[in-house]
Scaffold this active site. Structure first.
Site, mmCIF file in Angstrom:
data_model
loop_
_atom_site.group_PDB
_atom_site.id
_atom_site.type_symbol
_atom_site.label_atom_id
_atom_site.label_comp_id
_atom_site.label_asym_id
_atom_site.label_seq_id
_atom_site.Cartn_x
_atom_site.Cartn_y
_atom_site.Cartn_z
ATOM 1 N N LYS A 175 0.849 -1.200 0.000
ATOM 2 C CA LYS A 175 0.000 0.000 0.000
ATOM 3 C C LYS A 175 0.883 1.247 0.000
ATOM 4 O O LYS A 175 1.583 1.510 0.973
ATOM 5 C CB LYS A 175 -0.911 0.036 1.233
ATOM 6 C CG LYS A 175 -1.966 1.124 1.083
ATOM 7 C CD LYS A 175 -2.473 1.677 2.379
ATOM 8 C CE LYS A 175 -1.720 2.861 2.891
ATOM 9 N NZ LYS A 175 -1.766 4.077 2.058
ATOM 10 N N GLU A 384 10.864 16.579 13.851
ATOM 11 C CA GLU A 384 11.135 16.434 12.418
ATOM 12 C C GLU A 384 10.270 17.439 11.651
ATOM 13 O O GLU A 384 9.044 17.420 11.762
ATOM 14 C CB GLU A 384 10.794 15.000 11.973
ATOM 15 C CG GLU A 384 11.194 14.717 10.542
ATOM 16 C CD GLU A 384 10.845 13.299 10.107
ATOM 17 O OE1 GLU A 384 9.707 12.858 10.360
ATOM 18 O OE2 GLU A 384 11.715 12.637 9.507
HETATM 19 P P1 NAD Z 1 3.092 8.466 7.303
HETATM 20 O O1 NAD Z 1 3.481 7.788 8.553
HETATM 21 O O2 NAD Z 1 2.066 9.531 7.384
HETATM 22 O O3 NAD Z 1 2.532 7.401 6.244
HETATM 23 C C1 NAD Z 1 3.288 6.260 5.855
HETATM 24 C C2 NAD Z 1 2.353 5.201 5.306
HETATM 25 O O4 NAD Z 1 1.519 4.742 6.363
HETATM 26 C C3 NAD Z 1 1.404 5.714 4.222
HETATM 27 O O5 NAD Z 1 1.237 4.713 3.241
HETATM 28 C C4 NAD Z 1 0.110 5.926 4.982
HETATM 29 O O6 NAD Z 1 -1.057 5.854 4.168
HETATM 30 C C5 NAD Z 1 0.165 4.757 5.946
HETATM 31 N N1 NAD Z 1 -0.694 4.902 7.125
HETATM 32 C C6 NAD Z 1 -1.267 6.019 7.626
HETATM 33 N N2 NAD Z 1 -2.002 5.717 8.729
HETATM 34 C C7 NAD Z 1 -1.871 4.386 8.923
HETATM 35 C C8 NAD Z 1 -2.361 3.479 9.902
HETATM 36 N N3 NAD Z 1 -3.141 3.887 10.908
HETATM 37 N N4 NAD Z 1 -2.026 2.173 9.800
HETATM 38 C C9 NAD Z 1 -1.214 1.734 8.807
HETATM 39 N N5 NAD Z 1 -0.725 2.560 7.850
HETATM 40 C C10 NAD Z 1 -1.042 3.865 7.911
HETATM 41 O O7 NAD Z 1 4.445 9.012 6.629
HETATM 42 P P2 NAD Z 1 4.592 9.885 5.322
HETATM 43 O O8 NAD Z 1 4.117 11.273 5.604
HETATM 44 O O9 NAD Z 1 4.042 9.162 4.146
HETATM 45 O O10 NAD Z 1 6.184 9.888 5.139
HETATM 46 C C11 NAD Z 1 7.042 10.756 5.809
HETATM 47 C C12 NAD Z 1 7.667 10.089 7.011
HETATM 48 O O11 NAD Z 1 8.345 8.899 6.619
HETATM 49 C C13 NAD Z 1 8.727 10.950 7.684
HETATM 50 O O12 NAD Z 1 8.576 10.864 9.083
HETATM 51 C C14 NAD Z 1 10.035 10.303 7.244
HETATM 52 O O13 NAD Z 1 11.119 10.532 8.125
HETATM 53 C C15 NAD Z 1 9.650 8.868 7.198
HETATM 54 N N6 NAD Z 1 10.567 8.108 6.355
HETATM 55 C C16 NAD Z 1 11.442 7.238 6.947
HETATM 56 C C17 NAD Z 1 12.354 6.525 6.169
HETATM 57 C C18 NAD Z 1 13.316 5.574 6.791
HETATM 58 O O14 NAD Z 1 13.813 4.693 6.091
HETATM 59 N N7 NAD Z 1 13.609 5.707 8.057
HETATM 60 C C19 NAD Z 1 12.367 6.693 4.783
HETATM 61 C C20 NAD Z 1 11.459 7.588 4.213
HETATM 62 C C21 NAD Z 1 10.552 8.276 5.008
#
Ligand code: NAD
Length: 483
Positions: A175, A384
């Site tokens: 997803k 962040e």
């Molecule tokens: P997010 O946590 O908002 O979303 C990530 C994914 O989780 C999306 O697909 C979203 O639809 C899904 N999601 C949302 N609510 C959920 C739930 N309740 N249960 C399961 N899935 C759910 O993050 P984002 O805004 O898409 O991405 C940015 C974040 O990702 C930043 O904090 C960044 O640091 C982090 N990030 C980390 C890495 C790493 O390898 N450490 C790499 C890239 C991004």
């Protein structure tokens, strides 16, 4: 005309039972709807999981090299579509063309890398303490796994989960994030073209809060691999652990670069500047804190402010230094943090505002921003921001700089700029981060070494990429053979 895309389930592109779609807009020009995607329901996710479970035994019995061959062909298919995939990525996520092209190339390379790894899936043979007995281990597929990914690397991150999962014989349901699902879709088209058997890899789009529950708790899922924010990742880890599922969450960062007096300031500015403002600061490994020794503090501030002001900001298709934020929500979040920085008493040295004018009015642009006089307790030094905002913090000596670098809940990437070997080694020994770099920017990863964070940047269960990337997706069986 706006193209509508389906879910990919059982080798078919299908509509959600909801009959609803959602739209994705171009962050450089928000009046442009790029495409529409299925607003999937719990039952869509459950059907995809059932399909993946049904395909698992057959895929697990396909010899590793044959599975690798599919990945190789998918890598080639993506190579053939590199320009199209790059444009798709720029139009949905906003990053500059050359950054997007680099990300697509990373996905091509990751597929090729794990295609080779599929030859090497083995175990070990050990001598037994009993006579006429043999002890060995096998690496078996974990089973059916779900992959939940963020928007900021919408083709590379799904690739670095999909490729080891498939190489190791798992079936998957993926997803993508809803602001950028289009690049991920191309990976599935390439796998389909490469002849991946139906049902082995499935793709479902829609809201995380709706699909999150089945994707993390369904009884037939064996593992959940998540990348995203620490807040969502924490709830994913808890939900998956409740069902005793294997879980891996890679999450946020607040990455420091320490600048010491022996540093070449020009090199330091470039490392910090690219780390902070590249990909619009929307990288988990972005340098969001520069911790600078007081002897070079004033010189560094002047040079980094000049660097930030010199950056060319614009639509990703024009290949600027800095593109737009991915969405209005992310833009507003960055602008809020800039207000927080001002109200906390930090000094604004560069940027600090939304860009306006013909090129900018319909996009989500912020001028690269530098704050000095930042105290490490301020919110702009601890939270962040995920935008092009750098906080510069003064340190009296190496020990203070290291303590400040470690004074964060996160621990993803960190770097030091120094010509002093002792400082460099002390830093490598004592920095609390999963990635530690000397005379490098905090961003930028090689695909054949492990990647993951310490502290609240990761569940610290498994690493991604390199050989370690296979660990999450395999289970060890220990065999006792008495002959
Ligand atoms: P997010 O946590 O908002 O979303 C990530 C994914 O989780 C999306 O697909 C979203 O639809 C899904 N999601 C949302 N609510 C959920 C739930 N309740 N249960 C399961 N899935 C759910 O993050 P984002 O805004 O898409 O991405 C940015 C974040 O990702 C930043 O904090 C960044 O640091 C982090 N990030 C980390 C890495 C790493 O390898 N450490 C790499 C890239 C991004």
């Amino acid at each position: 005309m706006v193209t509508e895309y389906g879910n990919y389930v059982g080798g078919e592109w299908t509509d959600s039972v909801s009959g609803e779609t959602f739209e994705v807009r171009n962050p450089a020009e928000s009046s442009e709807i790029v495409s529409r995607f299925q607003d999937s329901t719990v039952s869509d996710a459950e059907s995809a999981i059932d399909t993946a479970v049904a395909a698992q035994n057959d895929w697990a019995t396909v010899p590793g090299p044959e599975r690798g061959s599919v990945l190789n062909q998918a890598s080639q298919a993506l190579e053939d579509r590199k320009a199209e995939a790059t444009e798709t990525l720029v139009r949905e996520e906003g990053k500059a063309w050359s950054e997007a092209a680099g990300e697509v190339q990373r996905a091509i390379d990751i597929f090729a890398y794990y295609a080779q790894k599929a030859f090497d899936l083995g175990g070990v043979v050990k001598s037994s303490s009993g006579r006429d007995k043999e002890l060995s281990t096998r690496q078996e597929p974990l089973g059916t796994v779900t992959l939940i990914t963020p928007w900021n690397y919408p083709i590379a991150i799904p690739a670095w989960k999909l490729a080891p999962a498939l190489a190791a014989g798992n079936t998957v349901v993926a997803k993508p994030a809803s602001v950028a699902p289009n690049s991920t879709r191309i990976l599935f088209e390439c796998l389909d073209e490469a002849g991946l058997p139906d049902g082995v890899a499935n793709y479902v789009t829609g809201s995380g809060s709706v699909l999150g529950d089945p994707l993390t708790t369904h009884e037939d899922i064996d593992g959940v691999s998540f990348t995203g924010s620490t807040s969502v990742g924490t709830s994913v880890a808890q939900a998956a652990a409740e069902g005793l599922k294997r879980v891996q969450c890679e999450m946020g960062g607040k990455n420091p670069t320490i600048v010491m007096p022996s540093a070449d300031i020009e090199e330091a500015v470039e490392a910090v500047g690219i780390g902070a403002f590249g990909t619009t600061g929307q990288s988990c490994t972005a340098a969001s804190r520069a911790i600078v020794h007081e002897q070079v503090y004033d010189e560094f501030i002047e040079a980094i402010a000049e660097y930030a002001e010199s950056l060319d900001v614009g639509p990703g298709l024009d290949d600027p230094d800095v593109g737009p934020h991915v969405s209005k929500g992310e833009l507003e979040s960055t602008l809020d943090y800039i207000d927080v920085g001002k109200s906390e008493g930090a000094t604004l040295e560069a940027g600090g505002e939304q860009l306006t004018g013909e090129t900018y009015d319909n996009g989500y642009y912020v001028r690269p921003t530098v704050f000095s006089d930042v105290d490490n307790d301020m919110r702009i030094a601890q939270e962040e921001i995920f935008g092009p905002v750098l906080s510069v913090i003064r340190a009296g000596d190496f020990e203070e700089a290291l303590a400040l670098a470690n004074d964060t809940d996160y621990g993803l990437s960190a770097s030091i700029i120094t010509q002093d070997l002792t400082e460099a080694n002390e830093f490598l020994d004592r920095i609390e981060a999963g990635v530690a770099k000397v005379n490098e920017k905090t961003t930028g990863l090689e695909l054949h070494v492990p990647f993951g964070g310490y502290k609240q940047s990761s569940t610290n269960t498994y690493r991604e990429q390199g050989d370690a990337g296979l660990d999450f997706f395999t289970a060890t069986k220990t065999v006792y053979r008495n002959y």
